[in-house]
Design an enzyme around this catalytic site. Structure first.
Site, PDB file in Angstrom:
ATOM      1  N   ARG A 106       0.866  -1.183   0.000  1.00  0.00           N
ATOM      2  CA  ARG A 106       0.000   0.000   0.000  1.00  0.00           C
ATOM      3  C   ARG A 106       0.902   1.232   0.000  1.00  0.00           C
ATOM      4  O   ARG A 106       1.404   1.643   1.029  1.00  0.00           O
ATOM      5  CB  ARG A 106      -0.902  -0.020   1.251  1.00  0.00           C
ATOM      6  CG  ARG A 106      -2.106   0.909   1.161  1.00  0.00           C
ATOM      7  CD  ARG A 106      -2.808   1.028   2.507  1.00  0.00           C
ATOM      8  NE  ARG A 106      -2.085   1.946   3.368  1.00  0.00           N
ATOM      9  CZ  ARG A 106      -2.120   1.903   4.702  1.00  0.00           C
ATOM     10  NH1 ARG A 106      -2.823   0.994   5.329  1.00  0.00           N
ATOM     11  NH2 ARG A 106      -1.427   2.790   5.414  1.00  0.00           N
ATOM     12  N   HIS A 116      -3.907   4.631   4.361  1.00  0.00           N
ATOM     13  CA  HIS A 116      -5.146   3.850   4.333  1.00  0.00           C
ATOM     14  C   HIS A 116      -6.243   4.655   3.663  1.00  0.00           C
ATOM     15  O   HIS A 116      -6.960   4.174   2.798  1.00  0.00           O
ATOM     16  CB  HIS A 116      -5.573   3.472   5.755  1.00  0.00           C
ATOM     17  CG  HIS A 116      -7.003   3.050   5.859  1.00  0.00           C
ATOM     18  ND1 HIS A 116      -7.460   1.865   5.317  1.00  0.00           N
ATOM     19  CD2 HIS A 116      -8.088   3.666   6.394  1.00  0.00           C
ATOM     20  CE1 HIS A 116      -8.768   1.770   5.529  1.00  0.00           C
ATOM     21  NE2 HIS A 116      -9.172   2.840   6.173  1.00  0.00           N
ATOM     22  N   TYR A 122       3.194   5.679  11.856  1.00  0.00           N
ATOM     23  CA  TYR A 122       3.440   4.262  12.141  1.00  0.00           C
ATOM     24  C   TYR A 122       4.351   3.560  11.138  1.00  0.00           C
ATOM     25  O   TYR A 122       4.820   2.475  11.379  1.00  0.00           O
ATOM     26  CB  TYR A 122       2.107   3.504  12.244  1.00  0.00           C
ATOM     27  CG  TYR A 122       1.190   3.659  11.041  1.00  0.00           C
ATOM     28  CD1 TYR A 122       1.395   2.902   9.889  1.00  0.00           C
ATOM     29  CD2 TYR A 122       0.120   4.555  11.057  1.00  0.00           C
ATOM     30  CE1 TYR A 122       0.567   3.046   8.791  1.00  0.00           C
ATOM     31  CE2 TYR A 122      -0.711   4.697   9.957  1.00  0.00           C
ATOM     32  CZ  TYR A 122      -0.492   3.940   8.830  1.00  0.00           C
ATOM     33  OH  TYR A 122      -1.311   4.085   7.742  1.00  0.00           O
TER      34      TYR A 122
END
Lengths: 322, 336
Positions: free
Chosen positions: B242, B246, B255
């Protein structure tokens, strides 16, 4: 006309519907070879094959999810959840999928599914075989919640539900499965959804109830010569508000009877709807005779369930208001 | 390879590459537009283009896709008009769902792309039912269900895998393993390799490099063929990355330690260009022209869709049932 109990009536109705429409598929735990733990689907797998009467693995969310997918692909699934108490792991499928697919797809996809499940107490099933969860479902737009109170209605309501086009939660009062028999007409007849039945007529009080409590309220009124209407909702969501208001305007006194716990139960909703529409007709506060706000007990279930005594206490209190 | 076959392969791969570029271009456009306040929310697809398009290449028109909210490349390659996707994201009057769902929740029945929900993996048991219906009705269609690796932790994944195997259904589980479920890396999601989970259900499990469009295509094609022949379901663990957040509401710098930048060796666009160049199917000139054309199409479609007004307010309260309820009628009278 044949005299039969509710198990026989539902079994015969499923049989009749399946014979006519090969897109009807039954699925659930132990419903095939075993005929269901209450024997509601007895003999149907033998007649229609294991492809149409499916013994599924033990997973409620899988049963409901699978039924939704069948409905989306042109079938008319009738899943069974063995006890309504076991349905909660499938609530995401019911609330977030079945109830919302028509809306969220702009009507491209629909879920014509009838989810059958036995509910309620009175068979000494304890905490996890006795719950009445209708209010959980009634809080969800997109669902239609139906419960029959006798074998003849069970047939007519089930046939209407199969052709309804949207997901129906069909709550079967297990206490009534075998405890009453009546004449059930042969062939195809429909009891309309969203319409209540007035099962007894009178002038001084209105009892609003449904499912397993209907025979109890009826016998209570008969035995005690209560001069009142008894309304059997038949469809809990959306309920037949016209029938309710019509009766309340006549009697001015209301008692609502259900097995489910009182707080945030259907009684609260019915009561609010009445005060919004017929406050000036009311002679007395609206009373509720319900299960208490505790889990459902095993040994002492008689104390949990509404009974004649509690109903009459409420009726007598109502009659004090003149 | 005979000439005819070679030319068919060439046109198929150029079509696929064009879809990759269109997806990437649209992705960038929507993210930028969100930053400009022209779009409310979006879940970028960057990094998963070849995985989805490789899978899409393996399907027939009658096959059903139970996808998730990151499947724009899949849809574009499948032939869903770009304006349908943008209209959904805008929630405007021409959106087939009338703006009822937040962006990235597409539905396109015409191309058998099932309406997408937010709760992850909830569509997997539903896909099992759809596959059962195909088998029962003998349509010959296969169902493909896509989902992220985070979905494999859910009870829905377990239920669906088990039932699909028990009933030996024409169903392909395609895990778009992009390494991250919002902030949780795959190694904290599960200790096992995802493809190995199939064994617990007596199902075939395979791993594929999702950045390799051709490898993905071949593996999915074979799984679809088996499904169509009645040989049952397959779980495919398609490894990708990815590249973006998100969603546009997410800040991955909080993160994430590892990144894959656009234009780097792990970018599936770069991988695909190298692959097609090696085959002699594209050159720099064609790449440039495809990219320029894609930008033009995306810009134009976006501006066209942006002009379309919001749906009529009453539509927010319609379509809940085939026949509306008295409660809703009453409530709408109060609101409007």
């Amino acid at each position: 006309m044949t005299e039969m109990n509710m198990v026989q009536a539902i079994n015969g109705t499923l049989d009749m519907a399946m014979a006519k429409d090969s897109s009807i598929i039954l699925l659930g735990e132990d419903i095939g070879v075993d005929g269901g733990v209450f024997r509601v689907t007895d003999g149907l797998q033998k007649k229609y094959g294991a492809e149409r009467v499916i013994d599924t693995p033990l997973v409620e969310l899988g049963i409901v999810g699978m039924a939704i997918g069948m409905a989306l692909s042109g079938l008319k699934p009738i899943p069974e959840i063995q006890f309504q108490d076991f349905i909660f792991t499938a609530m995401d499928q019911i609330i977030n999928q079945a109830a919302k697919i028509r809306y969220r797809s702009g009507g491209e996809y629909t879920v014509p599914m009838v989810l059958r499940t036995p509910y309620g107490g009175g068979i000494r099933g304890g905490i996890y075989h006795s719950q009445s969860g209708e209010a959980y479902f009634a809080h969800t737009a997109g669902l239609t919640v139906v419960t029959p109170s006798n074998p003849s209605d069970a047939k007519g309501l089930l046939l209407s539900s199969i052709d309804y086009g949207d997901p129906v939660i069909f709550l079967e009062p297990k206490k009534l499965y075998r405890s009453m028999k009546m004449e059930v007409k042969e062939g195809d007849y429909r009891v309309p959804l969203r319409k209540a039945a007035v099962v007894r007529e009178g002038d001084e009080v209105t009892a609003i109830t449904y499912g397993s409590m209907v025979p109890l309220v009826k016998s209570t009124f008969e035995k005690n010569n209560v001069n009142g209407d008894i309304i059997d909702l038949r469809t809990i969501l959306p309920m037949d508000i016209e029938a309710i208001v019509h009766s309340v305007e006549k009697t001015g006194r209301v008692v609502i009877v259900h097995e489910a716990p009182r707080t945030a139960g259907m009684g609260a909703e019915i009561s609010a709807a009445i005060t919004e529409r017929a406050l000036e007709s009311l002679l007395a506060p609206i009373l509720r005779v319900t299960g208490p706000d505790s889990p459902f007990p095993y040994r002492l279930e008689e104390y949990y369930m509404p009974n004649e005594n509690r109903i009459m206490k409420a009726v007598n209190k109502l009659m004090e208001y003149r | 390879m005979p000439e005819v076959e070679k030319s068919e392969e060439k046109s198929r791969l150029i079509k696929a590459y064009t879809a990759v570029i269109l997806s990437r271009t649209l992705d960038r456009k929507i993210v930028t537009s969100q930053r400009q306040g022209r779009v409310g929310f979006y879940t970028p697809t960057m990094g998963q283009e070849t995985l989805q398009i490789g899978a899409s290449m393996a399907l027939e028109a009658k096959d059903l896709i139970y996808g998730y909210y990151r499947d724009v490349p899949f849809m574009l390659h499948r032939g869903v008009p770009m304006e349908n996707i943008i209209n959904q994201i805008m929630g405007n009057r021409d959106d087939s769902a009338l703006g009822r769902q937040m962006p990235s929740h597409y539905s396109d029945k015409k191309r058998n792309f099932m309406s997408v929900q937010s709760p992850v993996a909830a569509h997997l048991p539903v896909a099992v039912g759809a596959a059962y219906a195909q088998k029962y009705r003998k349509t010959g269609a296969v169902v493909i269900a896509t989902f992220g690796e985070g979905s494999t932790s859910t009870p829905d994944f377990h239920a669906a895998m088990n039932m699909a195997a028990v009933f030996n259904l024409p169903l392909v589980f395609l895990c778009e393993n992009n390494g991250w479920a919002i902030s949780l890396p795959v190694e904290k999601q599960t200790i096992a390799e995802i493809w190995t989970k199939a064994a617990a259900y007596g199902m075939r499990g395979l791993r594929v490099n999702g950045n390799d469009m051709l490898e993905t295509y071949e593996v999915v094609k074979e799984a679809v063929k088996r499904a169509r022949e009645g040989k049952g379901p397959t779980l495919i663990d398609a490894i990708s990355f990815r590249m973006g957040p998100h969603s546009t509401s997410d800040d991955p710098t909080k993160y994430r330690t590892e990144t894959v930048d656009e234009g780097s060796d792990r970018d599936p666009v770069v991988v695909t260009e190298k692959l097609l160049k090696a085959k002699g199917f594209i050159d720099d000139k064609l790449v440039e022209s495809i990219k320029t054309k894609a930008q033009k199409i995306v810009d134009e479609k976006f501006e066209e869709c942006a002009k379309i007004p919001a749906p009529d307010p009453k539509t927010a309260f319609e379509g809940v049932y085939a026949e509306t309820t008295w409660m809703l009628e009453e409530e709408v009278r109060d609101i409007l």
